[in-house]
Design a protein around this motif. Structure first.
Motif, PDB file in Angstrom:
ATOM      1  N   LYS A   1       0.831  -1.206   0.000  1.00  0.00           N
ATOM      2  CA  LYS A   1       0.000   0.000   0.000  1.00  0.00           C
ATOM      3  C   LYS A   1       0.867   1.258   0.000  1.00  0.00           C
ATOM      4  N   ARG A   2       1.897   1.218   0.838  1.00  0.00           N
ATOM      5  CA  ARG A   2       2.784   2.385   0.888  1.00  0.00           C
ATOM      6  C   ARG A   2       3.667   2.470  -0.350  1.00  0.00           C
ATOM      7  N   ALA A   3       3.918   1.341  -0.995  1.00  0.00           N
ATOM      8  CA  ALA A   3       4.737   1.323  -2.220  1.00  0.00           C
ATOM      9  C   ALA A   3       4.059   2.090  -3.354  1.00  0.00           C
ATOM     10  N   VAL A   4       2.755   2.223  -3.289  1.00  0.00           N
ATOM     11  CA  VAL A   4       2.025   2.997  -4.300  1.00  0.00           C
ATOM     12  C   VAL A   4       2.590   4.422  -4.382  1.00  0.00           C
ATOM     13  N   TYR A   5       3.048   4.925  -3.241  1.00  0.00           N
ATOM     14  CA  TYR A   5       3.572   6.289  -3.217  1.00  0.00           C
ATOM     15  C   TYR A   5       4.884   6.428  -4.003  1.00  0.00           C
ATOM     16  N   TRP A   6       5.649   5.332  -4.115  1.00  0.00           N
ATOM     17  CA  TRP A   6       6.839   5.387  -4.973  1.00  0.00           C
ATOM     18  C   TRP A   6       6.424   5.621  -6.423  1.00  0.00           C
TER      19      TRP A   6
ATOM     20  N   ALA B   1       7.744  10.785   1.295  1.00  0.00           N
ATOM     21  CA  ALA B   1       7.667  10.717   2.757  1.00  0.00           C
ATOM     22  C   ALA B   1       6.669   9.663   3.230  1.00  0.00           C
ATOM     23  N   LYS B   2       5.703   9.330   2.373  1.00  0.00           N
ATOM     24  CA  LYS B   2       4.665   8.355   2.746  1.00  0.00           C
ATOM     25  C   LYS B   2       4.997   6.944   2.287  1.00  0.00           C
ATOM     26  N   ALA B   3       6.042   6.807   1.470  1.00  0.00           N
ATOM     27  CA  ALA B   3       6.440   5.499   0.953  1.00  0.00           C
ATOM     28  C   ALA B   3       7.197   4.722   2.033  1.00  0.00           C
ATOM     29  N   PRO B   4       7.446   3.437   1.811  1.00  0.00           N
ATOM     30  CA  PRO B   4       8.196   2.647   2.805  1.00  0.00           C
ATOM     31  C   PRO B   4       9.546   3.284   3.142  1.00  0.00           C
ATOM     32  N   SER B   5       9.901   3.239   4.405  1.00  0.00           N
ATOM     33  CA  SER B   5      11.165   3.835   4.852  1.00  0.00           C
ATOM     34  C   SER B   5      12.327   2.887   4.554  1.00  0.00           C
ATOM     35  N   LYS B   6      13.546   3.354   4.831  1.00  0.00           N
ATOM     36  CA  LYS B   6      14.729   2.509   4.649  1.00  0.00           C
ATOM     37  C   LYS B   6      14.660   1.285   5.566  1.00  0.00           C
ATOM     38  N   THR B   7      14.093   1.500   6.747  1.00  0.00           N
ATOM     39  CA  THR B   7      13.932   0.383   7.684  1.00  0.00           C
ATOM     40  C   THR B   7      12.978  -0.658   7.113  1.00  0.00           C
ATOM     41  N   ASP B   8      11.883  -0.180   6.508  1.00  0.00           N
ATOM     42  CA  ASP B   8      10.912  -1.089   5.886  1.00  0.00           C
ATOM     43  C   ASP B   8      11.571  -1.899   4.775  1.00  0.00           C
ATOM     44  N   ILE B   9      12.404  -1.228   3.991  1.00  0.00           N
ATOM     45  CA  ILE B   9      13.086  -1.909   2.882  1.00  0.00           C
ATOM     46  C   ILE B   9      14.068  -2.942   3.430  1.00  0.00           C
ATOM     47  N   PHE B  10      14.806  -2.556   4.467  1.00  0.00           N
ATOM     48  CA  PHE B  10      15.781  -3.459   5.094  1.00  0.00           C
ATOM     49  C   PHE B  10      15.102  -4.706   5.664  1.00  0.00           C
ATOM     50  N   ASN B  11      13.914  -4.511   6.228  1.00  0.00           N
ATOM     51  CA  ASN B  11      13.180  -5.634   6.844  1.00  0.00           C
ATOM     52  C   ASN B  11      12.454  -6.505   5.822  1.00  0.00           C
TER      53      ASN B  11
END
Length: 457
Positions: free
Chosen positions: A391-396, A425-435
């Motif tokens: 859902k947050r990836a839509v923002y990318w 700012a609403k897309a997945p964070s670096k932490t989200d990507i790392f996880n």
């Protein structure tokens, strides 16, 4: 006696031929030296031999004039006084004229006259009328090569000034405005198409070649310049084309011009562009034009009138018909954008996206269409993803569209940049990507139907 005469003539011919050969050899030597200096921008060293070649063997090579123009332009920039600049400016004009004299097949008329016109304008050489006429020759003879954005603006600006002084008719201003905007949009679309394609390639993770990177940068700068020129042209036209001036002007002309199809097209088109469609005069113009010559334009105007009456379905019917009939790419794009706007407001995002893309196919520089698609995607993030990450990836994806808007239309650069930053700012964070290391890309469902690459950490 005859033998002596023939022998003397032969000797004379040989001497002349040798002299010509010697001069040609001397010119070739000087040219080789001068061109090498000019290639590395050692213009001071190149100037003297170039001037000698110009005088002694003017037909030696087109390169003599190409380099000499660069030499004089560099010298002009360094000139300390207006008097010195004026002298160099006049020399530049002479070099351009000589280039055309000796190499007419390799000197485009639009380039020649727009350059000379700009030099005249910048240095106050001649009257406004003379400066304008110089531009006009190039515009009429060779609009395709009248490509300097600055010169396009100067040309139009001079006409507006002459009209303000009572020396030109306002209709002439309107006619040139239409031509100038068409020219600008043609250049924008050509460059924006390349920028869009290269941007998509870059976004997909494919590295651009050095040539492609240069083109992306160069075309981006050209688009920026034309965006500024378009804004300047519209500002220069100013109140001349506002509803408060257009309506009384066309009302006064209507009775005598109502059977003139060309006038009706111009009047209706300008009132439509300036959103003067609420005035009863617009209905009269459309009615007269539709009677005289039904076309894509009249069908479009009937759609506008249907919108005014809040008959959306009828308006869409007219607009779709107009798009089918329209042959001019930029106008077809305008109609498709109008359809997309109506459908978007009805909440049919997938269908609206299709029409925005149709508009972009015909006008690649229409950055606002990318912004609209981005906004629809952002609004659908919760509905089109299957989990929090998707859902947050839509923002990318929305960010990519917003960035593209600014690239194809630099006039929207600030808005596009701010919009893209908001989505980022609403897309997945670096932490989200790392996880989620397994996620290299995300396929977005529902009406969006696209895949977005996960950024590298």
């Amino acid at each position: 006696m005859k033998t002596k005469i023939i022998f003397a003539a032969a000797i004379s011919w040989m001497i002349g031929a040798n002299a010509v050969q010697a001069q040609a050899s001397d010119c070739a030597t000087k040219a080789s030296i001068a061109y090498e200096h000019a290639k590395v921008k050692n213009y001071e060293a190149a100037e003297k031999p170039l001037m000698e070649i110009r005088k002694e063997c003017p037909t030696h090579s087109l390169a003599t004039y190409q380099y000499l123009i660069k030499v004089l332009e560099a010298k002009y920039k360094k000139a300390a006084t207006d008097t010195e600049k004026l002298g160099i400016a006049n020399e530049l004009i002479n070099v351009w004229k000589e280039r055309y004299q000796y190499f007419p097949a390799k000197t485009e008329s639009g380039d020649l006259h727009s350059e000379i016109g700009q030099i005249m304008y910048d240095n106050k050489i001649g009257s406004k009328e003379e400066e304008y006429e110089e531009f006009l020759i190039g515009w009429k003879e060779d609009k395709d090569h009248f490509n300097n954005p600055k010169s396009v603006y100067t040309f139009f600006s001079l006409l507006v000034d002459l009209q303000a002084e009572g020396k030109k008719d306002i209709q002439e201003v309107f006619s040139l405005y239409d031509e100038v905007i068409e020219k600008i949009e043609k250049e924008e679309n050509e460059k924006a198409k390349v920028v869009s394609e290269l941007t998509e390639k870059e976004e997909s993770g494919v590295a651009l070649s050095s040539k492609e990177k240069k083109n992306l940068s160069r075309y981006g700068k050209i688009l920026t310049n034309y965006s500024k020129v378009k804004g300047g042209v519209n500002q220069k036209l100013g109140e001349l084309a506002d509803c408060k001036n257009l309506i009384p002007l066309y009302q006064g002309q209507f009775e005598s011009k109502k059977s003139d199809v060309s006038w009706l097209k111009g009047a209706a088109g300008r009132m439509s562009a300036k959103e003067c469609t609420d005035d009863p005069l617009f209905f009269k113009l459309v009615e007269a034009l539709n009677t005289a010559e039904p076309s894509a334009k009249t069908t479009y105007y009937l759609g506008l009138l249907a919108m005014k009456d809040k008959s959306t379905s009828k308006a869409l019917e007219y607009f779709n018909k107009s798009a089918e009939l329209e042959t001019k790419a930029s106008d077809k794009a305008k109609v498709y954008f109008k359809i997309a706007e109506l459908i978007r407001k009805q909440g049919s995002y997938g269908k609206a996206k299709g029409y925005y893309n149709k508009a972009l196919n015909y006008k690649p520089s229409m950055g606002v269409a990318y912004l609209r698609i981005a906004a629809m995607m952002a609004a659908s993030a919760n509905n089109c993803g299957t989990d929090v990450f998707s859902k947050r990836a839509v923002y990318w994806l929305a960010e990519n569209y917003a960035n593209k808007a600014g690239k194809v239309d630099p006039g929207l650069a600030k808005t596009a940049s701010a919009t893209a930053a908001n989505y980022r700012a609403k897309a997945p964070s670096k932490t989200d990507i790392f996880n989620n290391p397994e996620k290299k890309s995300v396929t977005i469902g529902c009406w969006i139907g696209e895949t977005v690459r996960v950024p590298s950490l």
